[in-house]
Design a protein around this motif. Structure first.
Motif, PDB file in Angstrom:
ATOM      1  N   GLN A 439       0.822  -1.203   0.000  1.00 53.34           N
ATOM      2  CA  GLN A 439       0.000   0.000   0.000  1.00 53.34           C
ATOM      3  C   GLN A 439       0.862   1.262   0.000  1.00 53.34           C
ATOM      4  OE1 GLN A 439      -3.202  -2.332   2.790  1.00 53.34           O
ATOM      5  NE2 GLN A 439      -3.051  -0.141   3.085  1.00 53.34           N
ATOM      6  N   ARG A 440       1.961   1.237   0.765  1.00 51.40           N
ATOM      7  CA  ARG A 440       2.849   2.411   0.769  1.00 51.40           C
ATOM      8  C   ARG A 440       3.481   2.627  -0.600  1.00 51.40           C
ATOM      9  NH1 ARG A 440       4.595   0.051   5.654  1.00 51.40           N
ATOM     10  NH2 ARG A 440       6.528  -0.624   4.645  1.00 51.40           N
ATOM     11  N   ARG A 441       3.893   1.556  -1.244  1.00 55.16           N
ATOM     12  CA  ARG A 441       4.590   1.683  -2.523  1.00 55.16           C
ATOM     13  C   ARG A 441       3.651   2.098  -3.655  1.00 55.16           C
ATOM     14  NH1 ARG A 441       9.626  -0.886  -2.819  1.00 55.16           N
ATOM     15  NH2 ARG A 441       9.754   0.168  -4.838  1.00 55.16           N
ATOM     16  N   THR A 442       2.377   1.744  -3.544  1.00 59.82           N
ATOM     17  CA  THR A 442       1.459   1.983  -4.651  1.00 59.82           C
ATOM     18  C   THR A 442       0.475   3.117  -4.402  1.00 59.82           C
ATOM     19  OG1 THR A 442      -0.066   0.303  -3.786  1.00 59.82           O
ATOM     20  CG2 THR A 442       1.581  -0.419  -5.385  1.00 59.82           C
ATOM     21  N   GLY A 443       0.299   3.515  -3.153  1.00 55.55           N
ATOM     22  CA  GLY A 443      -0.578   4.636  -2.864  1.00 55.55           C
ATOM     23  C   GLY A 443      -2.026   4.287  -2.621  1.00 55.55           C
ATOM     24  N   TRP A 444      -2.318   3.012  -2.448  1.00 54.92           N
ATOM     25  CA  TRP A 444      -3.690   2.634  -2.126  1.00 54.92           C
ATOM     26  C   TRP A 444      -4.054   3.142  -0.730  1.00 54.92           C
ATOM     27  CZ3 TRP A 444      -7.600  -0.343  -4.468  1.00 54.92           C
ATOM     28  CH2 TRP A 444      -7.300  -0.799  -5.760  1.00 54.92           C
ATOM     29  N   GLU A 445      -5.293   3.603  -0.585  1.00 60.40           N
ATOM     30  CA  GLU A 445      -5.814   4.006   0.717  1.00 60.40           C
ATOM     31  C   GLU A 445      -6.867   2.998   1.158  1.00 60.40           C
ATOM     32  OE1 GLU A 445      -7.252   7.977   0.562  1.00 60.40           O
ATOM     33  OE2 GLU A 445      -5.331   8.837  -0.084  1.00 60.40           O
ATOM     34  N   THR A 446      -6.747   2.526   2.393  1.00 59.09           N
ATOM     35  CA  THR A 446      -7.683   1.523   2.880  1.00 59.09           C
ATOM     36  C   THR A 446      -8.227   1.921   4.243  1.00 59.09           C
ATOM     37  OG1 THR A 446      -5.980   0.225   4.007  1.00 59.09           O
ATOM     38  CG2 THR A 446      -6.400  -0.303   1.696  1.00 59.09           C
ATOM     39  N   SER A 447      -9.413   1.403   4.547  1.00 62.11           N
ATOM     40  CA  SER A 447     -10.020   1.580   5.860  1.00 62.11           C
ATOM     41  C   SER A 447     -10.999   0.438   6.053  1.00 62.11           C
ATOM     42  CB  SER A 447     -10.754   2.921   5.943  1.00 62.11           C
ATOM     43  OG  SER A 447     -11.930   2.886   5.144  1.00 62.11           O
ATOM     44  N   THR A 452      -9.485   2.612  -1.741  1.00 65.33           N
ATOM     45  CA  THR A 452      -9.504   3.553  -2.863  1.00 65.33           C
ATOM     46  C   THR A 452      -8.185   3.454  -3.614  1.00 65.33           C
ATOM     47  OG1 THR A 452     -10.866   5.067  -1.575  1.00 65.33           O
ATOM     48  CG2 THR A 452      -9.790   5.946  -3.550  1.00 65.33           C
ATOM     49  N   PRO A 453      -8.218   3.179  -4.918  1.00 67.97           N
ATOM     50  CA  PRO A 453      -6.970   3.140  -5.684  1.00 67.97           C
ATOM     51  C   PRO A 453      -6.426   4.545  -5.886  1.00 67.97           C
ATOM     52  CG  PRO A 453      -8.844   2.808  -7.125  1.00 67.97           C
ATOM     53  CD  PRO A 453      -9.388   2.836  -5.731  1.00 67.97           C
ATOM     54  N   PRO A 454      -5.129   4.673  -6.037  1.00 67.67           N
ATOM     55  CA  PRO A 454      -4.527   5.994  -6.260  1.00 67.67           C
ATOM     56  C   PRO A 454      -4.891   6.533  -7.639  1.00 67.67           C
ATOM     57  CG  PRO A 454      -2.898   4.278  -6.522  1.00 67.67           C
ATOM     58  CD  PRO A 454      -4.129   3.594  -6.028  1.00 67.67           C
ATOM     59  N   ASP A 455      -4.968   7.857  -7.738  1.00 70.25           N
ATOM     60  CA  ASP A 455      -5.311   8.468  -9.022  1.00 70.25           C
ATOM     61  C   ASP A 455      -4.141   8.445  -9.992  1.00 70.25           C
ATOM     62  OD1 ASP A 455      -7.905   9.058  -8.294  1.00 70.25           O
ATOM     63  OD2 ASP A 455      -7.336  10.982  -7.400  1.00 70.25           O
ATOM     64  N   ARG A 456      -2.922   8.612  -9.464  1.00 68.31           N
ATOM     65  CA  ARG A 456      -1.768   8.712 -10.350  1.00 68.31           C
ATOM     66  C   ARG A 456      -0.645   7.812  -9.825  1.00 68.31           C
ATOM     67  NH1 ARG A 456      -1.678  12.354 -14.085  1.00 68.31           N
ATOM     68  NH2 ARG A 456       0.583  12.445 -14.122  1.00 68.31           N
ATOM     69  N   SER A 457      -0.962   6.559  -9.593  1.00 70.79           N
ATOM     70  CA  SER A 457       0.040   5.630  -9.071  1.00 70.79           C
ATOM     71  C   SER A 457       0.928   5.117 -10.186  1.00 70.79           C
ATOM     72  CB  SER A 457      -0.640   4.439  -8.402  1.00 70.79           C
ATOM     73  OG  SER A 457      -1.275   3.638  -9.381  1.00 70.79           O
ATOM     74  N   ILE A 458       2.020   4.506  -9.831  1.00 71.14           N
ATOM     75  CA  ILE A 458       2.896   3.876 -10.821  1.00 71.14           C
ATOM     76  C   ILE A 458       2.127   2.806 -11.582  1.00 71.14           C
ATOM     77  CG2 ILE A 458       3.763   2.208  -9.112  1.00 71.14           C
ATOM     78  CD1 ILE A 458       6.400   2.202 -10.635  1.00 71.14           C
ATOM     79  N   LEU A 459       1.177   2.150 -10.899  1.00 71.37           N
ATOM     80  CA  LEU A 459       0.397   1.120 -11.565  1.00 71.37           C
ATOM     81  C   LEU A 459      -0.395   1.691 -12.719  1.00 71.37           C
ATOM     82  CD1 LEU A 459      -0.976  -0.856  -8.478  1.00 71.37           C
ATOM     83  CD2 LEU A 459       1.113  -1.243  -9.777  1.00 71.37           C
ATOM     84  N   ARG A 460      -1.054   2.833 -12.492  1.00 74.48           N
ATOM     85  CA  ARG A 460      -1.896   3.395 -13.545  1.00 74.48           C
ATOM     86  C   ARG A 460      -1.060   3.983 -14.674  1.00 74.48           C
ATOM     87  NH1 ARG A 460      -7.361   4.277 -12.492  1.00 74.48           N
ATOM     88  NH2 ARG A 460      -8.008   3.182 -10.608  1.00 74.48           N
ATOM     89  N   ARG A 461       0.106   4.531 -14.361  1.00 70.98           N
ATOM     90  CA  ARG A 461       0.950   5.070 -15.430  1.00 70.98           C
ATOM     91  C   ARG A 461       1.412   3.944 -16.338  1.00 70.98           C
ATOM     92  NH1 ARG A 461       3.190   8.050 -11.173  1.00 70.98           N
ATOM     93  NH2 ARG A 461       5.151   6.889 -11.257  1.00 70.98           N
ATOM     94  N   VAL A 462       1.854   2.846 -15.741  1.00 70.55           N
ATOM     95  CA  VAL A 462       2.281   1.710 -16.548  1.00 70.55           C
ATOM     96  C   VAL A 462       1.100   1.118 -17.286  1.00 70.55           C
ATOM     97  CG1 VAL A 462       3.254  -0.609 -16.450  1.00 70.55           C
ATOM     98  CG2 VAL A 462       4.246   1.199 -15.074  1.00 70.55           C
ATOM     99  N   SER A 463      -0.052   1.071 -16.617  1.00 71.08           N
ATOM    100  CA  SER A 463      -1.253   0.534 -17.252  1.00 71.08           C
ATOM    101  C   SER A 463      -1.585   1.316 -18.513  1.00 71.08           C
ATOM    102  CB  SER A 463      -2.417   0.570 -16.266  1.00 71.08           C
ATOM    103  OG  SER A 463      -3.575   0.045 -16.841  1.00 71.08           O
ATOM    104  N   GLY A 464      -1.453   2.638 -18.456  1.00 69.63           N
ATOM    105  CA  GLY A 464      -1.726   3.456 -19.622  1.00 69.63           C
ATOM    106  C   GLY A 464      -0.814   3.105 -20.782  1.00 69.63           C
ATOM    107  N   ARG A 465       0.459   2.894 -20.491  1.00 69.96           N
ATOM    108  CA  ARG A 465       1.398   2.517 -21.547  1.00 69.96           C
ATOM    109  C   ARG A 465       1.043   1.152 -22.125  1.00 69.96           C
ATOM    110  NH1 ARG A 465       5.246   4.662 -17.904  1.00 69.96           N
ATOM    111  NH2 ARG A 465       6.098   2.603 -17.411  1.00 69.96           N
ATOM    112  N   LEU A 466       0.609   0.259 -21.259  1.00 70.58           N
ATOM    113  CA  LEU A 466       0.215  -1.076 -21.717  1.00 70.58           C
ATOM    114  C   LEU A 466      -0.965  -1.007 -22.683  1.00 70.58           C
ATOM    115  CD1 LEU A 466       0.365  -3.396 -18.605  1.00 70.58           C
ATOM    116  CD2 LEU A 466       1.467  -3.786 -20.791  1.00 70.58           C
ATOM    117  N   LEU A 467      -1.954  -0.187 -22.332  1.00 72.74           N
ATOM    118  CA  LEU A 467      -3.118  -0.082 -23.184  1.00 72.74           C
ATOM    119  C   LEU A 467      -2.756   0.515 -24.537  1.00 72.74           C
ATOM    120  CD1 LEU A 467      -5.803   1.089 -20.602  1.00 72.74           C
ATOM    121  CD2 LEU A 467      -5.560  -1.160 -21.647  1.00 72.74           C
ATOM    122  N   LEU A 468      -1.847   1.500 -24.542  1.00 75.52           N
ATOM    123  CA  LEU A 468      -1.400   2.073 -25.813  1.00 75.52           C
ATOM    124  C   LEU A 468      -0.709   1.012 -26.664  1.00 75.52           C
ATOM    125  CD1 LEU A 468      -0.029   5.561 -24.719  1.00 75.52           C
ATOM    126  CD2 LEU A 468      -2.068   5.099 -26.117  1.00 75.52           C
TER     127      LEU A 468
END
Length: 483
Positions: A439-447, A452-468
């Motif tokens: 969670q610290r490395r990816t920015g997920w928030e939990t309770s 809640t997934p992060p808006d601009r995490s490393i996961l989503r940036r890489v995901s965008g490149r994958l989709l392209l």
């Protein structure tokens, strides 16, 4: 000398005679079942090394999860409120960044927790397809469970090249096949028509030729654009793809088949291939417009259909019995009542699954000469009593919380719900530590209220490149259909 004697249980053998003993005894010597017979008075005074009084309880073969992914067990609860397309994006991103971002400690903790989940749910054998198979083999083996494990080969989904993945798979087979007293075996596990290049399929064919005894375990027809994906490898459809490389036969395990048709079902049945059905994950996320598979045709042509959990951490359930119940409910909803009987479902979780894995000579039923993999279930409770039609009780009412004792190869791994083969506290502590690091490395928030997934995490940036990359390769329309 009998090592283990279980007496006065209701023994559901699932053998070729479908014997059900109202008061039965199971004797085990050197990890092998020596007898399954009605209980005699002397059994209650036995001097066996270990004696279990199973009065009011049911003894069944150990359950077999026919298809599972394990690597990301520690994300359980984080992804369960995402829509299907968002889940897929996050999953792709995880696969591409996991090794550098998370490391072996994360995956080792995931596998250990998965073994704990598996054991407490009465699943003695798992057929797993994962990117960290070595950690899985060690975890399964050391816990005393049984597993068929294949390195997932998918050069379109991970950074490693086809050559690197094939070399790693060969090394895994040579190192781990038939280890831990034969409880851990290897499979060859290409990800499917969507994740593998032609070069990788050619390498898979070479592996299959070099290791003809291993099962080939893959996904097939899990997308509406499966034929388009197969065309990328120069074939008309996914079954043609397997046929081209001589990969479709009785040693082949095909997962999902959501978008297969009647003709495909006949080709699968004629080849003797086995179908691994995972109902919950697709009904939970509804990945595409079609969420079911051609069950009537598969049944008509006699294909062997068995059940797996797939990615239990996406939908937060490791209960294989409940998975089989979902299979029946969804099949009845789609095709009409009585698609499967309760006894059919029990066989799908035991002897039919063992046959799919090529292990039906060793496990899957309770009969002399087979290895002693079994589960004791407590049905002597107000939740279950009184009852008739025991198969219905097992498949409709029983849950994992009723599993009391688990035995593999004659070794008691859990008794009276006390786990004997694992240090539960250390497994849970490692899981908590690594999940928090994730969670610290990816920015997920939990309770307690959710995540809640992060808006601009490393996961989503890489995901965008994958989709392209996917859009460039297959076209936007194809990618949108796949998502």
């Amino acid at each position: 000398m009998t090592d283990l004697l279980i007496h006065d249980g209701i023994v559901v053998t699932v053998d070729h005679e479908n014997r059900l003993l109202k008061n039965g005894s199971v004797r085990v010597s050197d990890g092998t079942i020596s007898s399954v017979e009605p209980t005699e008075p002397a059994d209650r005074r036995s001097t066996a090394e270990h004696v279990i009084d199973a009065s009011g309880k049911v003894v069944i073969p150990g359950l077999i999860d026919a298809h599972r992914h394990t690597d990301f067990t520690l994300v359980q609860g984080l992804f369960s409120e995402l829509a299907g397309d968002e889940l897929l994006k996050e999953a792709f991103a995880l696969y591409h960044t996991a090794e550098s971002t998370l490391g072996d400690d994360f995956f080792d903790a995931a596998w250990r927790l998965a073994c704990l989940r598996q054991l407490t749910h009465g699943v003695t054998t798992v057929n797993a397809m994962d990117f960290t198979p070595e950690l899985g083999a060690e975890a399964i083996g050391e816990t005393g469970l049984r597993g068929v494990i294949g390195p997932e080969l998918a050069d379109f989904l991970t950074p490693a090249s086809a050559a690197e993945q094939l070399a790693d798979a060969r090394r895994f087979i040579e190192t781990y096949h038939d280890t831990f007293e034969g409880r851990v075996t290897a499979s060859i596990a290409p990800g499917g028509e969507a994740g593998c290049s032609r070069t990788l399929w050619e390498g898979v064919a070479e592996l299959r030729a070099d290791y003809p005894d291993l099962r080939l375990h893959t996904h097939l027809y899990d997308s509406a654009v499966a034929n388009t994906m197969a065309a990328g490898s120069g074939t008309d459809d996914p079954l043609d793809l397997l046929d081209r490389y001589d990969l479709l036969d009785e040693r082949t395990l095909l997962t999902h088949l959501l978008h297969a048709g009647r003709d495909d079902a006949k080709r699968i049945a004629d080849a003797g291939a086995h179908v691994l059905h995972c109902p919950t994950v697709y009904s939970y996320f509804q990945a595409g417009t079609q969420t079911w598979f051609p069950l009537p045709a598969l049944q008509e042509f006699g294909a062997n259909v068995v059940i797996g959990l797939d990615d239990p951490f996406w939908f937060d359930s490791w209960d294989l019995i409940q998975e089989s119940k979902h299979a029946r409910l969804l099949a009845n909803f789609e095709y009409g009542a009585q698609q499967w009987s309760s006894y059919d479902l029990l066989k799908m979780l035991t002897i039919d699954a063992a046959r799919a894995l090529g292990l039906d000579g060793k496990i899957g039923s309770l009969e002399p000469g087979k290895r002693a993999d079994l589960v004791v279930i407590d049905v002597n409770t107000p939740r279950h009593q009184p009852y008739s039609n025991l198969p219905s009780v097992l498949m409709n009412t029983v849950t994992a919380g009723d599993v009391e004792t688990v035995v593999v190869e004659g070794d008691i791994l859990m008794e009276d719900q006390s786990i004997e083969s694992m240090d539960v506290e250390s497994v849970q502590a490692a899981a908590i530590r690594e999940r928090e690091r994730f969670q610290r490395r990816t920015g997920w928030e939990t309770s307690l209220a959710g995540s809640t997934p992060p808006d601009r995490s490393i996961l989503r940036r890489v995901s965008g490149r994958l989709l392209l990359r996917a859009i460039k390769q297959y076209g936007r329309g194809v990618v949108n259909q796949h998502l």
